[in-house]
Scaffold this motif. Structure first.
Motif, short mmCIF file in Angstrom:
data_model
loop_
_atom_site.label_atom_id
_atom_site.label_comp_id
_atom_site.label_asym_id
_atom_site.label_seq_id
_atom_site.Cartn_x
_atom_site.Cartn_y
_atom_site.Cartn_z
N LEU A 1 0.83 -1.20 0.00
CA LEU A 1 0.00 0.00 0.00
C LEU A 1 0.87 1.25 0.00
CD1 LEU A 1 -2.76 -0.77 2.68
CD2 LEU A 1 -3.09 -0.63 0.20
N MET A 2 0.36 2.27 -0.65
CA MET A 2 0.92 3.61 -0.54
C MET A 2 -0.13 4.46 0.14
SD MET A 2 2.80 5.67 -3.63
CE MET A 2 4.15 6.78 -3.27
N LYS A 3 0.24 5.06 1.29
CA LYS A 3 -0.71 5.80 2.09
C LYS A 3 -0.36 7.29 2.09
CE LYS A 3 -1.95 2.08 5.30
NZ LYS A 3 -2.05 1.70 6.73
N PHE A 4 -1.41 8.12 2.23
CA PHE A 4 -1.25 9.56 2.18
C PHE A 4 -2.05 10.19 3.31
CE2 PHE A 4 -1.29 7.62 -1.99
CZ PHE A 4 -0.08 8.02 -2.52
N GLU B 1 1.60 14.03 3.27
CA GLU B 1 2.68 13.09 3.57
C GLU B 1 2.34 11.71 3.04
OE1 GLU B 1 3.10 13.22 7.82
OE2 GLU B 1 4.60 14.82 7.72
N LEU B 2 3.39 10.96 2.67
CA LEU B 2 3.15 9.61 2.18
C LEU B 2 4.03 8.62 2.93
CD1 LEU B 2 5.56 8.29 0.14
CD2 LEU B 2 4.80 10.19 -1.28
N SER B 3 3.57 7.38 2.94
CA SER B 3 4.34 6.26 3.46
C SER B 3 3.92 5.02 2.69
CB SER B 3 4.09 6.07 4.96
OG SER B 3 2.72 5.79 5.21
N ILE B 4 4.72 3.96 2.77
CA ILE B 4 4.39 2.72 2.07
C ILE B 4 4.47 1.54 3.02
CG2 ILE B 4 5.16 3.60 -0.18
CD1 ILE B 4 7.68 1.93 0.16
N GLU B 5 3.74 0.50 2.68
CA GLU B 5 3.72 -0.74 3.48
C GLU B 5 3.87 -1.93 2.54
OE1 GLU B 5 0.10 -0.98 5.66
OE2 GLU B 5 0.58 0.71 7.00
#
Length: 338
Positions: free
Chosen positions: A297-300, A322-326
């Motif tokens: 997943l790419m989260k924002f 902001e973004l993060s990935i899982e």
């Protein structure tokens, strides 16, 4: 300005014909058409091929050109600080290069030359992030020894490919290497090296050789300037020892911690990070993520999450936050810091 707030989006393939062979690995990775003469994909491109009106431009999933979407709502796509420094240019062009033949010896003008001779705001400083490479693969970057303009001109007019190749300093590369290529520096890439390239948003290449390639360099190899003028953009001296130490860096796909790919020499032109599924959150800003491992997943902070699979290329607007990935990893390419 449209009331629609842009969202992160998976980009369709954007391969097209070029003058050298390749493209099958791009097609496999990106679900595109592949080769045999489509060795490049331009990702999240707001840049056209030199002298053309539309070829090279990326489309969003709804069919709209990314260039038009950014122009319609630059604040959402780029952010106020970016616009204050750079205007509504995204400042980067991201490419995949998959050559099935050696790239010819060539170079690109810098910003000053492009401004004076072509009335453009960008030159073409670039960098290669090596995704795959055969054992012993090499890239040529810079002359071995000081050259004279008339000496290079003679090699070009005589179609002396051997002489040009022998004049370059070649470096062995492997997957995980990153090579920063300053504008003006002559270079070549051997066959079989699969590259993610970052560069200034232009299509400005000057050829020093072209025999064996599907291009007429006498006609199209000098940006319509003629070689006498075009050669003024060429760096005739070798890279200094300091430059040699700055241009090569590495990213480690085995690391579990996200990290920057380039050394500070690239900061004025572009940025790239290898992102992993750690807890790092990337600050808001325009960028392009290419997924290279895992399915996650790419989260924002300000937009809905996107499911990410290997080969997905996702364009991210500033407004997504902001973004993060899982559970995945890949390369996040960005313009220089505003």
């Amino acid at each position: 300005m449209s009331s629609f707030v842009p969202q992160p989006a998976k980009l369709p393939s954007n391969q097209f014909d070029h003058f050298y062979k390749g493209g099958y690995r791009i097609g496999k990775l990106r679900n595109g058409p592949g080769g045999p003469m489509r060795p490049e994909e331009w990702i999240a491109s707001t840049t056209t091929r030199f002298g053309q009106q539309e070829n090279g431009l990326s489309k969003l999933p709804n069919g709209q050109l990314l260039k038009d979407a950014v122009a319609a709502d630059p604040k959402s796509w780029l952010g106020e600080k970016h616009i204050q420094r750079f205007g509504i240019s995204t400042e980067i062009l991201v490419k995949l290069l998959d050559p099935d033949q050696r790239l010819p010896v060539h170079y690109h003008p810098d910003q000053r030359f492009a401004k004076e001779k072509l009335q453009l705001n960008h030159g073409k400083t670039e960098a290669w992030i090596i995704l795959e490479a055969p054992v012993g693969a090499k890239v040529g970057i810079g002359f071995k020894n000081q050259m004279a303009k008339n000496e290079v001109a003679a090699l070009v007019s005589n179609h002396d490919s051997t002489g040009l190749l022998n004049s370059l300093e070649f470096k062995q590369v492997q997957a995980g290497d990153a090579v920063f290529v300053p504008a003006g520096v002559p270079h070549a890439i051997e066959s079989g090296i699969f590259v993610l390239e970052l560069q200034e948003p232009t299509d400005l290449s000057i050829l020093l050789e072209w025999d064996g390639f599907a291009v007429d360099g006498d006609k199209d190899g000098h940006l319509n300037l003629g070689f006498d003028t075009a050669l003024d953009a060429l760096q005739l001296e070798p890279l200094t020892d300091k430059q040699q130490g700055q241009i090569i860096s590495r990213f480690e796909s085995t690391q579990s911690i996200s990290h920057a790919i380039f050394k500070s020499i690239a900061d004025d032109f572009f940025r790239a990070d290898y992102l992993t599924g750690d807890s790092r959150r990337v600050e808001p800003g325009f960028g392009v993520f290419l997924a290279l491992a895992g399915n996650g997943l790419m989260k924002f902070s300000n937009a809905s999450a996107i499911r990410v699979n290997i080969g997905d290329a996702i364009v991210v607007p500033h407004s997504a936050g902001e973004l993060s990935i899982e559970n995945c990893a890949g390369i996040f390419s960005r313009p220089p810091k505003a």
